[in-house]
Design an enzyme around this catalytic site. Structure first.
Site, short mmCIF file in Angstrom:
data_model
loop_
_atom_site.label_atom_id
_atom_site.label_comp_id
_atom_site.label_asym_id
_atom_site.label_seq_id
_atom_site.Cartn_x
_atom_site.Cartn_y
_atom_site.Cartn_z
N CYS A 2 0.85 -1.19 0.00
CA CYS A 2 0.00 0.00 0.00
C CYS A 2 0.89 1.23 0.00
CB CYS A 2 -0.87 0.02 1.25
SG CYS A 2 -1.84 -1.47 1.45
N ARG A 28 1.54 1.84 -5.84
CA ARG A 28 1.75 0.87 -4.76
C ARG A 28 0.49 0.05 -4.45
NH1 ARG A 28 6.44 1.79 -2.07
NH2 ARG A 28 5.69 0.55 -0.34
N TRP A 72 -3.54 -1.95 -1.46
CA TRP A 72 -3.39 -3.23 -2.16
C TRP A 72 -3.75 -4.27 -1.11
CZ3 TRP A 72 -0.50 -7.81 -2.00
CH2 TRP A 72 -0.43 -8.54 -3.19
N ASN A 98 0.80 0.26 5.96
CA ASN A 98 1.26 -0.58 4.86
C ASN A 98 1.98 -1.77 5.48
OD1 ASN A 98 2.53 -1.69 2.57
ND2 ASN A 98 4.27 -0.29 2.77
N GLY A 99 1.56 -2.99 5.12
CA GLY A 99 2.26 -4.16 5.67
C GLY A 99 1.27 -5.16 6.23
N GLU A 473 1.97 -9.41 -17.68
CA GLU A 473 1.50 -8.57 -16.57
C GLU A 473 0.67 -7.40 -17.03
OE1 GLU A 473 4.68 -7.31 -13.96
OE2 GLU A 473 5.95 -6.69 -15.60
N HIS A 489 11.29 -29.97 -26.14
CA HIS A 489 11.27 -31.06 -25.14
C HIS A 489 9.92 -31.18 -24.45
CE1 HIS A 489 15.48 -31.98 -25.62
NE2 HIS A 489 15.74 -30.68 -25.59
N LYS A 582 3.65 -2.35 -7.14
CA LYS A 582 4.99 -2.05 -7.58
C LYS A 582 6.05 -2.78 -6.77
CE LYS A 582 8.07 0.21 -10.01
NZ LYS A 582 8.29 -0.38 -11.34
#
Ligand code: AGP
Length: 587
Positions: A2, A28, A72, A98-99, A473, A489, A582
């Site tokens: 975040c 972020r 996020w 954030n975390g 992405e 292969h 990010k």
């Protein structure tokens, strides 16, 4: 993951100012956003979706203290209730975070037993309530924050405000947090671009630093249990670099900026390179580690060190590296490559190395990042702020630095610098409108494709891996890369009439790679050649002149452009790919 920011100023600022600063952190995370300002109590507004939605919803408030957040999601789905800021039960304390708080369940249970109610599914809501809990026991705001955060496990960067306090408090543990020191205005934020419009003076907080800003600024370190001094560093990033300017997206802006990056690195101080090369010379056992795009740069280093410097180094994706700690000694050297310098897996890898007393050097784009601070030596990539979630210019800057290191190890640094200089004009051509127009024709033909395969041999193999990642992405097309000889292969079974395959060639491996292209074409593949020479096997050709060991820098650029154009044609947001952030600060 975040993005968080706190602002405190002598003069009033508006909710619009706070949102503008928050926008620079949107890379972020962008599933929800919110802000809180102190204006006769705490005013708070939150919304689901990007910051644009918050901007539409927010009223024009004025205040001297405010915090904001772009999310996020980790704990709890994407709802307004789970968006930050999170409030304490008494409505007096607001927090952005954030975390991840790893012991949040037991701490939450403790608070519930003490009469607190939780209104969100987030781990963050614990923090304002824990602060309220300690304040109820007679501690002042600062002491209550200190006590609350001391016992939380996990990684976090937090900014907290209290409705009756003229203060902004920030605290970090294993998550980035920097302080911007302006004239009469201070910022506590996840990253520098958020405040570049106001100041270039930055304090990089250390582990478990708690910064308290009112009329002055004080830093208290929880590990040392003491007030500490941290230097104010003037950074050379420009506010304009963190803005889109005339470009529609950061992605294409940053693709275009690669020419300046190569130009800057071709003039890099020789001593910086020599110093790091000496570390490699002295070491017994060198390992290069990184994640995602940076890991493709690292893998390029593996090939290049062998080819140019005749040196063997070991490569490992950072998340797997701790499994190889058995080989590490104090003579080992670990080279970590990371744009952000905050990637949790990369940090875990270097911590495993440190635990074995090995030396660590890093290649990172962010001055003052955790990786830089925890490394014995670092080299800064000089790519400037990379805002787009999808890495482009940071990648080529990593390639350029690794090439200089390889040439220096071979005693040919000047030759390496000259080769980079020769590339400058050509990189400019590769990012030009002409190239974009040519690649657009290809993108139009591929826009409905579901699967794509990409091959390359030698130095073209990491390029193939990076090309596949770019396409996946940002356009959500399934793209898979293989070493040129490997596809036959097994995976060749998936090739059908019209399956697009990108084939990277170079002078060195042209014959074998063309043979591989023919094997694919025989099974019906649509072949896209990227390299110095056209060939009848190619259905579409992107000419990229031969640049020897530096082919990797040149050949990826048209594919970065292809990924960008595919994203636009398929209606995807190139700067904000779904599910990504990010810097991935969780393991
Ligand atoms: C790149 O386009 C990615 N989004 C991602 O793979 C990234 O390179 C990776 O997470 C590593 O990041 P870092 O360089 O900041 O460590």
């Amino acid at each position: 993951m975040c993005g968080i920011i706190g602002m405190i100023s002598k003069n009033e600022f508006s909710s619009g100012d706070l949102i503008e600063a928050l926008k620079k952190l949107e890379y972020r995370g962008y599933d929800s956003a919110g802000l809180a300002m102190i204006d006769n109590g705490i005013r708070i507004v939150k919304s689901v979706g990007g910051i644009k939605n918050l901007e539409e919803k927010a009223e024009e408030w004025k205040a001297r203290i405010g915090i904001a957040h772009t999310r996020w999601a980790t704990h709890g789905s994407v709802t307004e209730a789970n968006a930050h800021p999170q409030l304490s039960n008494n409505g007096k304390i607001a927090v952005v975070h954030n975390g991840i708080i790893e012991n949040f369940q037991e701490q939450k249970k403790f608070l519930i037993e003490n009469g607190f109610t939780f209104y969100s599914q987030t781990d963050t809501e614990l923090i304002p309530n824990m602060i309220e809990y300690h304040m109820k026991r007679g501690y002042d705001f600062v002491e209550a924050v200190k006590r609350s955060l001391k016992h939380l496990e996990g990684q976090y960067a937090v900014v907290a405000i209290h409705k009756d306090e003229n203060k902004l408090i920030g605290i970090r543990k294993e998550a980035p947090l920097v302080v911007g020191v302006g004239k009469g205005i201070f910022f506590i934020a996840s990253d520098i671009p958020s405040f570049l419009d106001y100041t270039k003076n930055v304090i990089f907080l250390e582990e478990k630093d708690m910064v308290i800003v009112d009329d002055e600024l004080q830093i208290f370190n929880l590990l040392k249990d003491a007030i500490v001094e941290r230097p104010v560093v003037k950074i050379d990033w420009d506010a304009e670099q963190a803005k889109k300017g005339e470009f529609e997206h950061f992605f294409i802006k940053e693709i275009s900026e690669q020419v300046e990056v190569i130009s800057k690195l071709s003039m890099l101080d020789k001593e910086i390179i020599k110093d790091l090369a000496d570390e490699i010379r002295k070491a017994r056992g060198v390992y290069i580690v990184a994640c995602g795009t940076a890991s493709h740069a690292a893998m390029y280093g593996l090939y290049l060190f062998s080819k140019i410097s005749k040196r063997h180094i070991n490569f490992c994706v950072a998340s797997e590296f701790p499994h190889f700690h058995h080989f590490l000694t104090k003579k080992s050297l670990v080279i970590a490559v990371s744009q952000s310098g905050e990637t949790a897996d990369t940090l875990a890898a270097i911590r495993a190395a440190k635990a074995a007393d090995a030396r660590v050097i890093s290649i990172t784009n962010v001055m003052g990042s955790t990786l830089m601070r925890e490394s014995d030596k670092s080299i800064i990539q000089r790519a400037g702020p990379e805002i787009s979630v999808v890495s482009t210019k940071a990648y080529t800057s990593q390639l350029a630095i690794l090439s200089l290191l390889a040439y220096e190890l071979a005693g040919k640094l000047e030759e390496g610098r000259e080769k980079l200089k020769e590339l400058i004009r050509y990189v400019y051509y590769l990012t030009s409108l002409n190239m974009r127009e040519h690649v657009r024709k290809l993108a139009e033909g591929l826009r409905y494709t579901e699967h794509m395969y990409i091959i390359g041999r030698g130095l073209q193999y990491p390029t193939a891996l990076e090309a596949a990642l770019k396409i996946k992405e940002v356009s959500y097309i399934h793209a898979e890369a293989y070493a040129g000889g490997e596809l036959k292969h097994g995976t060749i079974a998936l090739i059908e009439q019209g399956t697009p395959c990108i084939v990277f060639t170079s002078k060195e491996n042209e014959k074998e790679t063309i043979s591989n292209a023919i094997e694919l074409k025989t099974r019906g593949a649509y072949i896209i050649g990227v390299g110095p020479n056209n060939n009848e096997v190619f259905d579409f050709f992107i000419k990229v002149r031969e640049s020897g060991e530096l082919n990797s820098i040149c050949q990826i650029i048209p594919i970065q452009i292809l990924a960008y154009q595919l994203a636009l044609l398929r209606g995807c947001d190139p700067d904000r790919p779904r599910n990504l952030a990010k810097s991935v600060t969780v393991k």
